[in-house]
Design a protein around this motif. Structure first.
Motif, PDB file in Angstrom:
ATOM      1  N   VAL A  19       0.849  -1.198   0.000  1.00  0.00           N
ATOM      2  CA  VAL A  19       0.000   0.000   0.000  1.00  0.00           C
ATOM      3  C   VAL A  19       0.882   1.245   0.000  1.00  0.00           C
ATOM      4  N   GLU A  20       0.589   2.140  -0.923  1.00  0.00           N
ATOM      5  CA  GLU A  20       1.391   3.358  -1.036  1.00  0.00           C
ATOM      6  C   GLU A  20       1.193   4.283   0.171  1.00  0.00           C
ATOM      7  N   ASN A  21      -0.061   4.447   0.614  1.00  0.00           N
ATOM      8  CA  ASN A  21      -0.362   5.346   1.724  1.00  0.00           C
ATOM      9  C   ASN A  21      -1.080   4.543   2.812  1.00  0.00           C
ATOM     10  N   VAL A  22      -0.302   3.970   3.724  1.00  0.00           N
ATOM     11  CA  VAL A  22      -0.855   3.113   4.776  1.00  0.00           C
ATOM     12  C   VAL A  22      -1.820   3.900   5.658  1.00  0.00           C
ATOM     13  N   SER A  23      -1.509   5.139   5.967  1.00  0.00           N
ATOM     14  CA  SER A  23      -2.392   5.945   6.811  1.00  0.00           C
ATOM     15  C   SER A  23      -3.769   6.096   6.188  1.00  0.00           C
ATOM     16  N   ALA A  24      -3.830   6.390   4.898  1.00  0.00           N
ATOM     17  CA  ALA A  24      -5.115   6.544   4.210  1.00  0.00           C
ATOM     18  C   ALA A  24      -5.854   5.211   4.151  1.00  0.00           C
ATOM     19  N   PHE A  25      -5.127   4.130   3.920  1.00  0.00           N
ATOM     20  CA  PHE A  25      -5.724   2.794   3.854  1.00  0.00           C
ATOM     21  C   PHE A  25      -6.354   2.422   5.189  1.00  0.00           C
ATOM     22  N   VAL A  26      -5.610   2.617   6.263  1.00  0.00           N
ATOM     23  CA  VAL A  26      -6.108   2.280   7.600  1.00  0.00           C
ATOM     24  C   VAL A  26      -7.267   3.196   7.975  1.00  0.00           C
ATOM     25  N   THR A  27      -7.159   4.474   7.663  1.00  0.00           N
ATOM     26  CA  THR A  27      -8.245   5.417   7.951  1.00  0.00           C
ATOM     27  C   THR A  27      -9.525   4.986   7.256  1.00  0.00           C
ATOM     28  N   ARG A  31     -12.940   3.852   9.174  1.00  0.00           N
ATOM     29  CA  ARG A  31     -14.200   4.559   8.903  1.00  0.00           C
ATOM     30  C   ARG A  31     -15.283   3.586   8.426  1.00  0.00           C
ATOM     31  N   ALA A  32     -14.907   2.621   7.621  1.00  0.00           N
ATOM     32  CA  ALA A  32     -15.875   1.612   7.171  1.00  0.00           C
ATOM     33  C   ALA A  32     -16.400   0.830   8.368  1.00  0.00           C
ATOM     34  N   ARG A  33     -15.529   0.493   9.292  1.00  0.00           N
ATOM     35  CA  ARG A  33     -15.947  -0.235  10.500  1.00  0.00           C
ATOM     36  C   ARG A  33     -16.875   0.629  11.353  1.00  0.00           C
ATOM     37  N   ILE A  34     -16.556   1.908  11.472  1.00  0.00           N
ATOM     38  CA  ILE A  34     -17.417   2.822  12.229  1.00  0.00           C
ATOM     39  C   ILE A  34     -18.803   2.883  11.584  1.00  0.00           C
TER      40      ILE A  34
END
Length: 80
Positions: A19-27, A31-34
């Motif tokens: 993943v190029e942007n791990v922070s965006a991926f995890v965010t 958010r999907a879980r929320i």
């Protein structure tokens, strides 16, 4: 913005390495879980009790239907 350090299982770490942007991926995942939890709470407030087993059965049903629909479309294309 806050910074977190987390430990993840090897299979998750392997996926995140690509993943190029791990922070965006995890965010996005959080958010999907929320959103999922919010929807489940809303359904519970309206008397719908969503269980893990019910979710599994619904996913299985949808998977079977997708397969059936794809097969029907393929047969229609072949018949045309």
């Amino acid at each position: 913005m806050k910074r977190f350090t987390v430990s993840v299982p090897d299979d998750v770490a392997e996926r995140l390495e690509d993943v190029e942007n791990v922070s965006a991926f995890v965010t996005s995942a959080v958010r999907a879980r929320i959103d999922q939890e919010t929807a489940q709470q809303m359904m519970q407030r309206h008397g719908l009790n969503v269980t893990d087993e019910g979710v599994r059965r619904a996913r299985d049903f949808l998977s079977r239907r997708r397969t059936e629909v794809a097969s029907d479309i393929k047969q229609d294309v072949i018949a045309a």
